[in-house]
Design an enzyme around this catalytic site. Structure first.
Site, PDB file in Angstrom:
ATOM      1  N   ASN A  38     -10.282  -0.013  -0.598  1.00  0.00           N
ATOM      2  CA  ASN A  38      -8.658  -0.112  -0.374  1.00  0.00           C
ATOM      3  C   ASN A  38      -8.086  -0.856  -1.803  1.00  0.00           C
ATOM      4  OD1 ASN A  38      -5.688  -0.360  -0.055  1.00  0.00           O
ATOM      5  ND2 ASN A  38      -5.982  -1.783   1.829  1.00  0.00           N
ATOM      6  N   HIS A  75      -3.265   6.880   2.506  1.00  0.00           N
ATOM      7  CA  HIS A  75      -3.589   6.092   1.872  1.00  0.00           C
ATOM      8  C   HIS A  75      -5.330   4.770   2.501  1.00  0.00           C
ATOM      9  CE1 HIS A  75      -3.699   1.184   1.124  1.00  0.00           C
ATOM     10  NE2 HIS A  75      -3.574   1.178   1.599  1.00  0.00           N
ATOM     11  N   CYS A  80       0.849  -1.049  -0.243  1.00  0.00           N
ATOM     12  CA  CYS A  80      -0.103  -0.302  -0.178  1.00  0.00           C
ATOM     13  C   CYS A  80       0.974   1.405  -0.198  1.00  0.00           C
ATOM     14  CB  CYS A  80      -0.798   0.020   0.801  1.00  0.00           C
ATOM     15  SG  CYS A  80      -2.398  -1.178   1.170  1.00  0.00           S
TER      16      CYS A  80
HETATM   17  O1  UT7 Z   1      -3.492  -1.277   3.439  1.00  0.00           O
HETATM   18  C1  UT7 Z   1      -2.859  -1.943   3.850  1.00  0.00           C
HETATM   19  C2  UT7 Z   1      -2.523  -1.867   5.356  1.00  0.00           C
HETATM   20  N1  UT7 Z   1      -4.427  -2.715   6.357  1.00  0.00           N
HETATM   21  C3  UT7 Z   1      -4.581  -2.025   6.963  1.00  0.00           C
HETATM   22  O2  UT7 Z   1      -4.427  -1.166   7.216  1.00  0.00           O
HETATM   23  C4  UT7 Z   1      -5.774  -2.616   7.712  1.00  0.00           C
HETATM   24  C5  UT7 Z   1      -5.758  -2.234   8.819  1.00  0.00           C
HETATM   25  N2  UT7 Z   1      -6.719  -3.734   9.663  1.00  0.00           N
HETATM   26  C6  UT7 Z   1      -7.922  -3.153   9.994  1.00  0.00           C
HETATM   27  O3  UT7 Z   1      -8.704  -1.802   9.221  1.00  0.00           O
HETATM   28  C7  UT7 Z   1      -9.375  -3.344  10.801  1.00  0.00           C
HETATM   29  O4  UT7 Z   1      -8.199  -4.692  11.605  1.00  0.00           O
HETATM   30  C8  UT7 Z   1     -10.195  -4.560  10.015  1.00  0.00           C
HETATM   31  C9  UT7 Z   1     -11.245  -3.200   8.940  1.00  0.00           C
HETATM   32  C10 UT7 Z   1      -9.595  -5.359   8.813  1.00  0.00           C
HETATM   33  C11 UT7 Z   1     -10.917  -5.491  11.306  1.00  0.00           C
HETATM   34  O5  UT7 Z   1     -11.701  -4.293  11.615  1.00  0.00           O
HETATM   35  P1  UT7 Z   1     -11.437  -4.568  13.487  1.00  0.00           P
HETATM   36  O6  UT7 Z   1     -12.709  -3.262  14.358  1.00  0.00           O
HETATM   37  O7  UT7 Z   1     -10.101  -4.951  13.708  1.00  0.00           O
HETATM   38  O8  UT7 Z   1     -12.110  -5.619  13.666  1.00  0.00           O
HETATM   39  P2  UT7 Z   1     -11.616  -7.071  14.515  1.00  0.00           P
HETATM   40  O9  UT7 Z   1     -10.528  -8.229  13.514  1.00  0.00           O
HETATM   41  O10 UT7 Z   1     -10.904  -6.747  15.994  1.00  0.00           O
HETATM   42  O11 UT7 Z   1     -13.129  -8.590  14.924  1.00  0.00           O
HETATM   43  C12 UT7 Z   1     -13.812  -7.738  15.029  1.00  0.00           C
HETATM   44  C13 UT7 Z   1     -14.526  -8.712  14.868  1.00  0.00           C
HETATM   45  C14 UT7 Z   1     -14.423  -9.871  15.807  1.00  0.00           C
HETATM   46  O12 UT7 Z   1     -15.588 -11.366  15.651  1.00  0.00           O
HETATM   47  P3  UT7 Z   1     -15.396 -12.151  17.073  1.00  0.00           P
HETATM   48  O13 UT7 Z   1     -14.239 -12.150  18.033  1.00  0.00           O
HETATM   49  O14 UT7 Z   1     -15.191  -9.945  17.883  1.00  0.00           O
HETATM   50  O15 UT7 Z   1     -16.662 -12.125  17.749  1.00  0.00           O
HETATM   51  C15 UT7 Z   1     -14.715 -10.623  14.188  1.00  0.00           C
HETATM   52  O16 UT7 Z   1     -14.658 -11.911  13.439  1.00  0.00           O
HETATM   53  O17 UT7 Z   1     -15.498  -8.811  13.750  1.00  0.00           O
HETATM   54  C16 UT7 Z   1     -15.345  -9.676  13.056  1.00  0.00           C
HETATM   55  N3  UT7 Z   1     -15.289  -9.388  11.641  1.00  0.00           N
HETATM   56  C17 UT7 Z   1     -16.569  -9.085  11.282  1.00  0.00           C
HETATM   57  N4  UT7 Z   1     -17.819  -9.068  11.068  1.00  0.00           N
HETATM   58  C18 UT7 Z   1     -18.351  -8.972  10.336  1.00  0.00           C
HETATM   59  C19 UT7 Z   1     -14.629  -9.563  11.084  1.00  0.00           C
HETATM   60  N5  UT7 Z   1     -14.504  -9.036   9.736  1.00  0.00           N
HETATM   61  C20 UT7 Z   1     -16.082  -9.028   9.788  1.00  0.00           C
HETATM   62  C21 UT7 Z   1     -16.978  -8.613   8.718  1.00  0.00           C
HETATM   63  N6  UT7 Z   1     -17.948  -8.562   9.433  1.00  0.00           N
HETATM   64  N7  UT7 Z   1     -15.946  -8.580   7.681  1.00  0.00           N
END
Ligand code: UT7
Length: 329
Positions: free
Chosen positions: A284, A254, A112
């Site tokens: 993204n 980004h 990225c």
């Molecule tokens: O461009 C390259 C660099 N990349 C980035 O900068 C991405 C950085 N990371 C992020 O943007 C975020 O971490 C994400 C958007 C990928 C995820 O958001 P988060 O708030 O960190 O969610 P999480 O991974 O902590 O997950 C929270 C909950 C989990 O459920 P439990 O374990 O709490 O029951 C996940 O399983 O949300 C769940 N979850 C979803 N739920 C509905 C993860 N993805 C989804 C989804 N829909 N698509």
């Protein structure tokens, strides 16, 4: 010699994939995606379109805006993590499609952060006096390496391309590159990667069965790094140029997550109207986010001739970079 950006062209494929459509593919919801990422929809390339096709379209638009002949291009740097194939480089394919026989070039892979790195690279070609007209293109067909059964990643990415032309500023003209910072931290390599397909794990039935040719991400780890690093690089580049956030007309980051961008802007003390966010419409797009966001910043009047603009990106690797420009047109 100072390098300035003289034209910009972007391309996104016409097909749009909405959050509601993703609700039919994985266990997710429009509300979750919108709240946690800021994304509403993303563009997806048709099966017969590859990265070189989108990159060529973006490049043609930039050339048309500048009103210059592709034959006058001296170098093309193509930023991507989704080349048409490993070799020949996608830069070669685009050079041929454009009809730019004088241009040499290569592909640049920094995930990225690629576009920020590529932009600085071509600017150095100009500032050293080596070249007078160069192009940097960011193009990614992320949909080809996304697992549409993995809700952790499939909601995040989209396809697109953007190109900028870089040329010398006129003598005495206050426009162009002011400063650049690049930083990598290979200790973060585990957290965002496409594990198979390279020399470490060449393609096999097993790697395909284990879905290792797709993007794998530990979102929380990357999120924490991105929030910290985006702020740190912005603060450092401003400080060492004796500037403050108040001097910046627009921050063009980004687009990986709206919450990462907002946290960075808050820490810098930048109000929302001076931060470009268009992740809602594109998701993204990896190497294409910065040119796509720049195009929208110009269109909405946030970026004008003479403005100070700050580009910043963080990505897989980890890679990170920031560059500061005085906008030329
Ligand atoms: O461009 C390259 C660099 N990349 C980035 O900068 C991405 C950085 N990371 C992020 O943007 C975020 O971490 C994400 C958007 C990928 C995820 O958001 P988060 O708030 O960190 O969610 P999480 O991974 O902590 O997950 C929270 C909950 C989990 O459920 P439990 O374990 O709490 O029951 C996940 O399983 O949300 C769940 N979850 C979803 N739920 C509905 C993860 N993805 C989804 C989804 N829909 N698509």
């Amino acid at each position: 010699m100072r390098a300035k950006i003289t034209a910009l062209g972007c391309y996104t494929p016409p097909r749009i994939l909405t959050n509601y459509e993703l609700e039919n593919l994985v266990d997710t919801s429009n509300e979750w995606i919108l709240e946690r990422t800021g994304i509403r929809e993303r563009h997806i390339a048709d099966p017969d379109i590859a990265t070189s096709d989108m990159g060529t379209e973006a490049a043609r638009k930039a050339l048309a805006q500048a009103g210059v002949d592709p034959k006058s291009l001296e170098a093309i740097v193509l930023c991507t993590v989704t080349p048409d194939m490993f070799f020949p480089s996608t830069a070669c394919l685009i050079q041929h499609h454009l009809g730019a026989p004088r241009a040499w070039g290569f592909d640049l892979i920094a995930a990225c952060s690629s576009f920020v790195y590529g932009l600085n690279t071509v600017a150095q070609f100009v500032q050293s006096g080596l070249h007078r007209r160069v192009m940097v293109i960011g193009a990614d067909t992320m949909s080809r390496i996304i697992d549409y059964t993995d809700r952790n990643t499939c909601v995040l990415f989209g396809d697109g391309a953007g190109a900028m032309i870089v040329e010398p500023a006129e003598e005495g003209e206050d426009a162009g590159l002011i400063d650049f910072i690049g930083e990598i931290d290979g200790a973060g390599g585990e957290y965002l990667k496409m594990p198979a397909g390279g020399s470490r794990m060449p393609p096999s039935h097993e790697t395909v069965d284990k879905r290792l040719h797709y993007v794998h991400q530990d979102g929380q780890q990357v999120f924490k790094y991105a929030v910290r690093k985006m702020y740190e690089l912005c603060a450092e580049i401003l400080k060492r140029n004796h500037l403050t956030a108040a001097d910046v007309a627009v921050l063009i980051p980004h687009q990986a997550n709206k919450r990462i961008i907002s946290a960075t802007a808050d820490r810098l003390g930048l109000p929302p109207e001076r931060v470009m966010i268009n992740i809602d419409r594109y998701g993204n797009t990896t190497s294409a986010t910065i040119p796509l966001a720049t195009q929208d910043a110009i269109a909405q009047g946030s970026l004008k001739k003479g403005d100070l603009v700050l580009f910043v990106a963080v990505g897989a690797g980890y890679t990170a970079g920031a560059s500061l420009w005085r906008w030329a047109y």
